[in-house]
Design a protein around this motif. Sequence first.
Motif, PDB file in Angstrom:
ATOM      1  N   ALA A  26      28.586   5.433  50.727  1.00 15.69           N
ATOM      2  CA  ALA A  26      28.448   4.175  49.981  1.00 15.69           C
ATOM      3  C   ALA A  26      29.807   3.695  49.495  1.00 15.69           C
ATOM      4  O   ALA A  26      30.112   2.491  49.565  1.00 15.69           O
ATOM      5  N   LEU A  27      30.652   4.616  49.015  1.00 13.96           N
ATOM      6  CA  LEU A  27      31.975   4.241  48.537  1.00 13.96           C
ATOM      7  C   LEU A  27      32.843   3.693  49.668  1.00 13.96           C
ATOM      8  O   LEU A  27      33.547   2.679  49.496  1.00 13.96           O
ATOM      9  N   VAL A  28      32.768   4.349  50.837  1.00 10.97           N
ATOM     10  CA  VAL A  28      33.531   3.874  51.993  1.00 10.97           C
ATOM     11  C   VAL A  28      33.061   2.485  52.402  1.00 10.97           C
ATOM     12  O   VAL A  28      33.876   1.608  52.738  1.00 10.97           O
ATOM     13  N   LEU A  29      31.745   2.270  52.360  1.00 12.81           N
ATOM     14  CA  LEU A  29      31.206   0.957  52.734  1.00 12.81           C
ATOM     15  C   LEU A  29      31.729  -0.125  51.790  1.00 12.81           C
ATOM     16  O   LEU A  29      32.109  -1.219  52.231  1.00 12.81           O
ATOM     17  N   VAL A  30      31.774   0.154  50.478  1.00 14.10           N
ATOM     18  CA  VAL A  30      32.259  -0.830  49.513  1.00 14.10           C
ATOM     19  C   VAL A  30      33.735  -1.134  49.754  1.00 14.10           C
ATOM     20  O   VAL A  30      34.150  -2.304  49.770  1.00 14.10           O
ATOM     21  N   ILE A  31      34.557  -0.078  49.978  1.00 16.27           N
ATOM     22  CA  ILE A  31      35.989  -0.282  50.197  1.00 16.27           C
ATOM     23  C   ILE A  31      36.229  -1.081  51.468  1.00 16.27           C
ATOM     24  O   ILE A  31      37.014  -2.043  51.483  1.00 16.27           O
ATOM     25  N   VAL A  32      35.532  -0.691  52.570  1.00 19.50           N
ATOM     26  CA  VAL A  32      35.703  -1.407  53.841  1.00 19.50           C
ATOM     27  C   VAL A  32      35.246  -2.862  53.699  1.00 19.50           C
ATOM     28  O   VAL A  32      35.896  -3.790  54.195  1.00 19.50           O
ATOM     29  N   GLY A  33      34.112  -3.074  53.008  1.00 21.79           N
ATOM     30  CA  GLY A  33      33.610  -4.435  52.833  1.00 21.79           C
ATOM     31  C   GLY A  33      34.562  -5.316  52.046  1.00 21.79           C
ATOM     32  O   GLY A  33      34.836  -6.457  52.428  1.00 21.79           O
ATOM     33  N   VAL A  34      35.124  -4.781  50.955  1.00 20.92           N
ATOM     34  CA  VAL A  34      36.060  -5.557  50.131  1.00 20.92           C
ATOM     35  C   VAL A  34      37.335  -5.862  50.914  1.00 20.92           C
ATOM     36  O   VAL A  34      37.863  -6.986  50.865  1.00 20.92           O
ATOM     37  N   LEU A  35      37.837  -4.855  51.660  1.00 21.70           N
ATOM     38  CA  LEU A  35      39.047  -5.082  52.464  1.00 21.70           C
ATOM     39  C   LEU A  35      38.794  -6.117  53.560  1.00 21.70           C
ATOM     40  O   LEU A  35      39.658  -6.957  53.841  1.00 21.70           O
ATOM     41  N   PHE A  36      37.619  -6.067  54.180  1.00 20.83           N
ATOM     42  CA  PHE A  36      37.279  -7.048  55.217  1.00 20.83           C
ATOM     43  C   PHE A  36      37.246  -8.459  54.633  1.00 20.83           C
ATOM     44  O   PHE A  36      37.787  -9.404  55.223  1.00 20.83           O
ATOM     45  N   ILE A  37      36.617  -8.590  53.459  1.00 24.82           N
ATOM     46  CA  ILE A  37      36.527  -9.919  52.823  1.00 24.82           C
ATOM     47  C   ILE A  37      37.913 -10.441  52.448  1.00 24.82           C
ATOM     48  O   ILE A  37      38.226 -11.617  52.661  1.00 24.82           O
ATOM     49  N   GLN A  38      38.769  -9.556  51.913  1.00 24.75           N
ATOM     50  CA  GLN A  38      40.058  -9.977  51.410  1.00 24.75           C
ATOM     51  C   GLN A  38      41.075 -10.249  52.512  1.00 24.75           C
ATOM     52  O   GLN A  38      41.842 -11.216  52.438  1.00 24.75           O
ATOM     53  N   PHE A  39      41.085  -9.428  53.553  1.00 23.28           N
ATOM     54  CA  PHE A  39      42.157  -9.509  54.553  1.00 23.28           C
ATOM     55  C   PHE A  39      41.727 -10.081  55.895  1.00 23.28           C
ATOM     56  O   PHE A  39      42.577 -10.329  56.745  1.00 23.28           O
ATOM     57  N   ILE A  40      40.452 -10.291  56.109  1.00 21.97           N
ATOM     58  CA  ILE A  40      39.986 -10.878  57.372  1.00 21.97           C
ATOM     59  C   ILE A  40      39.207 -12.166  57.113  1.00 21.97           C
ATOM     60  O   ILE A  40      39.547 -13.230  57.645  1.00 21.97           O
ATOM     61  N   PHE A  41      38.161 -12.078  56.274  1.00 22.68           N
ATOM     62  CA  PHE A  41      37.321 -13.248  56.043  1.00 22.68           C
ATOM     63  C   PHE A  41      38.085 -14.349  55.306  1.00 22.68           C
ATOM     64  O   PHE A  41      38.019 -15.527  55.680  1.00 22.68           O
ATOM     65  N   ARG A  42      38.833 -13.984  54.252  1.00 20.35           N
ATOM     66  CA  ARG A  42      39.577 -14.979  53.475  1.00 20.35           C
ATOM     67  C   ARG A  42      40.614 -15.722  54.310  1.00 20.35           C
ATOM     68  O   ARG A  42      40.670 -16.960  54.276  1.00 20.35           O
ATOM     69  N   PRO A  43      41.473 -15.032  55.095  1.00 22.70           N
ATOM     70  CA  PRO A  43      42.431 -15.764  55.935  1.00 22.70           C
ATOM     71  C   PRO A  43      41.763 -16.692  56.939  1.00 22.70           C
ATOM     72  O   PRO A  43      42.287 -17.768  57.243  1.00 22.70           O
ATOM     73  N   ILE A  44      40.592 -16.285  57.474  1.00 20.06           N
ATOM     74  CA  ILE A  44      39.882 -17.140  58.436  1.00 20.06           C
ATOM     75  C   ILE A  44      39.454 -18.448  57.773  1.00 20.06           C
ATOM     76  O   ILE A  44      39.626 -19.542  58.325  1.00 20.06           O
ATOM     77  N   ILE A  45      38.886 -18.335  56.553  1.00 16.47           N
ATOM     78  CA  ILE A  45      38.419 -19.536  55.841  1.00 16.47           C
ATOM     79  C   ILE A  45      39.573 -20.474  55.528  1.00 16.47           C
ATOM     80  O   ILE A  45      39.504 -21.694  55.754  1.00 16.47           O
ATOM     81  N   PHE A  46      40.691 -19.927  55.040  1.00 14.03           N
ATOM     82  CA  PHE A  46      41.816 -20.781  54.654  1.00 14.03           C
ATOM     83  C   PHE A  46      42.540 -21.339  55.885  1.00 14.03           C
ATOM     84  O   PHE A  46      43.090 -22.443  55.833  1.00 14.03           O
ATOM     85  N   LYS A  47      42.535 -20.598  56.983  1.00 11.64           N
ATOM     86  CA  LYS A  47      43.106 -21.143  58.222  1.00 11.64           C
ATOM     87  C   LYS A  47      42.253 -22.295  58.733  1.00 11.64           C
ATOM     88  O   LYS A  47      42.765 -23.321  59.198  1.00 11.64           O
ATOM     89  N   PHE A  48      40.941 -22.135  58.625  1.00 13.35           N
ATOM     90  CA  PHE A  48      40.022 -23.210  59.018  1.00 13.35           C
ATOM     91  C   PHE A  48      40.233 -24.439  58.123  1.00 13.35           C
ATOM     92  O   PHE A  48      40.215 -25.575  58.605  1.00 13.35           O
ATOM     93  N   ALA A  49      40.458 -24.207  56.818  1.00 16.40           N
ATOM     94  CA  ALA A  49      40.700 -25.326  55.897  1.00 16.40           C
ATOM     95  C   ALA A  49      41.992 -26.056  56.234  1.00 16.40           C
ATOM     96  O   ALA A  49      42.049 -27.290  56.209  1.00 16.40           O
ATOM     97  N   ARG A  50      43.044 -25.315  56.575  1.00 18.44           N
ATOM     98  CA  ARG A  50      44.311 -25.956  56.958  1.00 18.44           C
ATOM     99  C   ARG A  50      44.155 -26.767  58.234  1.00 18.44           C
ATOM    100  O   ARG A  50      44.737 -27.846  58.387  1.00 18.44           O
ATOM    101  N   MET A  51      43.366 -26.251  59.161  1.00 17.16           N
ATOM    102  CA  MET A  51      43.128 -26.978  60.410  1.00 17.16           C
ATOM    103  C   MET A  51      42.423 -28.313  60.131  1.00 17.16           C
ATOM    104  O   MET A  51      42.773 -29.347  60.711  1.00 17.16           O
ATOM    105  N   LEU A  52      41.432 -28.283  59.226  1.00 12.12           N
ATOM    106  CA  LEU A  52      40.741 -29.519  58.868  1.00 12.12           C
ATOM    107  C   LEU A  52      41.691 -30.507  58.201  1.00 12.12           C
ATOM    108  O   LEU A  52      41.632 -31.713  58.451  1.00 12.12           O
ATOM    109  N   GLU A  53      42.585 -29.996  57.352  1.00 11.90           N
ATOM    110  CA  GLU A  53      43.564 -30.850  56.685  1.00 11.90           C
ATOM    111  C   GLU A  53      44.489 -31.509  57.700  1.00 11.90           C
ATOM    112  O   GLU A  53      44.788 -32.710  57.611  1.00 11.90           O
TER     113      GLU A  53
END
Length: 359
Positions: A26-53
Amino acid sequence: MKILWDSIKWLIPNVKPPTWSDGITALVLVIVGVLFIQFIFRPIIFKFARMLEERGHPVMSDIAKNIFPSMRNALIFMVLVLACSLLVEVNLFDHVKLRRFIDSVYIYFAFKALYDVLGFYLKNPGRFETGKDQDLLTPFFLRMSKVIVMVLAMFTIASLWNFNLNGFLTAIGLTGVALAFGIRDILAHIFSGMSVVLDKPFQIGDWVMTGDEKIDGTIEDINLRSTLIQTSDKGLVYVPNSYLVNRPIYNLSKRTQRKVEHYLFLSTENNEAEIVQFVETLREQIALHPKTLKTVIHVAVDEIRPSAYRVLIRYFVATNDTQVMLQVRQDILLVAKHYCEKYEIVQVDPVQAQFVWND
């Protein structure tokens, strides 16, 4: 600890005691999930936002960036629920007693995302500009929309838990009637503000004047209750919206022409033929001026008193600039003075004791 475990078993009867391996997983899942959100999902969203801009969609770009915090929190909540499911070896998403709570949290995050977007545009209304004239009353709509979003979120979550809203709505209705009598003046201002929004008689930056000429200045801000006006002599004035709605409002910024009207007072000792020639010549000179409109030019003797003729001079200047209008007025007055001297026209002072002209 035993009390906590007993509470969990009461809520989830088929729960199993967690093992060390379950806890580590469970601890590994939480760490992996938070890292995925912070370093993969977040850059994708902001890159998509810059593209729209870059492609000319600033509003969509702002929406993508401002819903990210709620999306991130919703994903973290999902990861935590998955981790707890692994820890107790029960699928908490399908558990009857927890399903409403989980759905309520997701509904909250959905409305929170919309609330954050409205809050961003309330602080930055200029971001609504898309090449057309910006609706400068947008903050009014955004304030109303934020209230509506909060009310909808509350009722949606309440209905999910099968709360009986009939009694609550009845109480709100009765309370609203009582409050309406107590705050009827405030409500009048608010509804007047809504009328301003719908009719759009003016926008921020417009120069307005009321029909009684008590208010004359530039619109600085428009909100639910009042309008902020910068006057030339009294500084900033907060004017209740009901005051503006119940009076004629002249939007002086929308004028395309300015009327000029003044009088000359000529002595009755002047020769009438010379006065007629003076009037005709002055009319021709006004028509020759490049800034005057040629459709309406009035120069004529409009009133006679025992000691003087009153000559009306009326024309329009094709501008909304006060300085340009005054310059044209000066030109015409100097021309009138010149032809008075040329035709030896004698003027009189209407404020002299022997000659009082009462308009």
